[in-house]
Design a protein around this motif. Sequence first.
Motif, PDB file in Angstrom:
ATOM      1  N   TYR A  39       9.723 -15.421 -22.151  1.00 33.32           N
ATOM      2  CA  TYR A  39       8.760 -15.180 -21.073  1.00 33.32           C
ATOM      3  C   TYR A  39       9.130 -15.957 -19.815  1.00 33.32           C
ATOM      4  O   TYR A  39       8.877 -15.494 -18.696  1.00 33.32           O
ATOM      5  CB  TYR A  39       7.343 -15.557 -21.518  1.00 33.32           C
ATOM      6  CG  TYR A  39       6.303 -15.171 -20.491  1.00 33.32           C
ATOM      7  CD1 TYR A  39       5.906 -13.846 -20.340  1.00 33.32           C
ATOM      8  CD2 TYR A  39       5.755 -16.130 -19.642  1.00 33.32           C
ATOM      9  CE1 TYR A  39       4.975 -13.484 -19.373  1.00 33.32           C
ATOM     10  CE2 TYR A  39       4.822 -15.782 -18.680  1.00 33.32           C
ATOM     11  CZ  TYR A  39       4.437 -14.446 -18.551  1.00 33.32           C
ATOM     12  OH  TYR A  39       3.518 -14.103 -17.571  1.00 33.32           O
ATOM     13  N   ARG A  90      11.549 -11.489 -19.731  1.00 36.34           N
ATOM     14  CA  ARG A  90      10.110 -11.652 -19.936  1.00 36.34           C
ATOM     15  C   ARG A  90       9.375 -10.355 -20.233  1.00 36.34           C
ATOM     16  O   ARG A  90       8.279 -10.374 -20.802  1.00 36.34           O
ATOM     17  CB  ARG A  90       9.462 -12.348 -18.752  1.00 36.34           C
ATOM     18  CG  ARG A  90       9.491 -11.576 -17.449  1.00 36.34           C
ATOM     19  CD  ARG A  90       8.513 -12.161 -16.439  1.00 36.34           C
ATOM     20  NE  ARG A  90       8.515 -13.620 -16.446  1.00 36.34           N
ATOM     21  CZ  ARG A  90       7.643 -14.361 -15.792  1.00 36.34           C
ATOM     22  NH1 ARG A  90       6.703 -13.773 -15.056  1.00 36.34           N
ATOM     23  NH2 ARG A  90       7.690 -15.666 -15.837  1.00 36.34           N
ATOM     24  N   ASN A 110       3.862 -11.577 -23.347  1.00 36.86           N
ATOM     25  CA  ASN A 110       5.007 -10.808 -23.849  1.00 36.86           C
ATOM     26  C   ASN A 110       4.924 -10.588 -25.346  1.00 36.86           C
ATOM     27  O   ASN A 110       5.584  -9.694 -25.885  1.00 36.86           O
ATOM     28  CB  ASN A 110       6.330 -11.474 -23.472  1.00 36.86           C
ATOM     29  CG  ASN A 110       6.485 -12.877 -24.042  1.00 36.86           C
ATOM     30  OD1 ASN A 110       5.517 -13.626 -24.188  1.00 36.86           O
ATOM     31  ND2 ASN A 110       7.711 -13.248 -24.361  1.00 36.86           N
TER      32      ASN A 110
END
Length: 376
Positions: free
Chosen positions: A179, A185, A213
Amino acid sequence: MTTLTIFFCGTGSTKFDNNNPAYWDGELVSTLASHHAGREFAEWIVVDGPGTSNLQADELFTQSKDYGLSGTLFGKGWEENVKHATNIIIGRCDWQREQLTETEYNRLKAAGIPIEDVKVEGSWMWRKYNYGDRSVTQQKLQEQIIKTFRKDGVIPTQINLVGWSRGGISCHMLANALYNDIQLRDIPVNIFAIDPVPGISNFQNDKVKLDKNVKEYVAFYARDERSKGFCCVIPETSALTKTHIYPMPGRHGTLVGNASADGVSGPKVLAEPGLIVRHFAEVCLKRWGVTLNKTLNLSQAQLENYHNAIAAAEAKYVAMQKCSYTYFTDLDQGERYVSLGSKGVNFSAVKGAGYAPVAGLAAGLKMDEGSYQDIR
């Protein structure tokens, strides 16, 4: 499109534990990895846990030291494991093993890892040993596998993470590392964690929180573990993450296939928790796009029978609470003390609207048609 699945072993556990006699039918994480039907490195990898003397050093995509006891006690080496996994994701190593030392050669050879035989040069008086200079390194071969067999580009379109113990925490760490990388990400991440335990003083944000995520988080927690220093983590997740947590009778090792009465060694006595967790790990992986060569495929009737067997052996599971991997126990706390994000709470206090089912770790173990419906 490529789905990459990364298996993180627990402390002291390796990819070879699918044949470890401490687990009557193989340790769960290494066994799942060995059943993956895809191509290693392109579609899956398995990462040895901290404290394993670096048996994988010959194939890591980042340099790691042999941390020895500090790996076992403090998790040293898991940052390198996460970096290695990140490099596998992008298909590029930042270090290569070009030559082995005698110690490294002997250790890898004894472990059965396929490496070149030692070369002997010179007369007996001036004898020299070459332990494996390579014109093409292991890492470059694996990079080529990734380039060749990942479809529609090197970067995976989905990542699944599976981990036990510090391997479960490594799943958290990797998800957060992804992320925080602008290139990675937006890759959707799914996590299946088994009793994620970071160890003493390892409750930093990257280990106890997850971001958006992570699309789905599934975890099973050992209800009867009381070893001091084995506080497990229920991570703080995004409101966008489907979060499913389940209690399971037994100790830390029981959930990954140790069926002994004390959760350490001995004959197969309490196998049902490990079978249930393995079944739902397989169910989730298949739902997340993974093809496995061998699965339990438990029926509703089998699941009900296993839960009934657990209920009948309740006294044996309660007796486990007096056992400890670290000599000392947390029996004075009553039920298991856990970390909800970075906050310490009692096991059964982890419940509420943020979880599906809402009963969370306060759920009973009665099996019916609706049980585990959220992850099937």
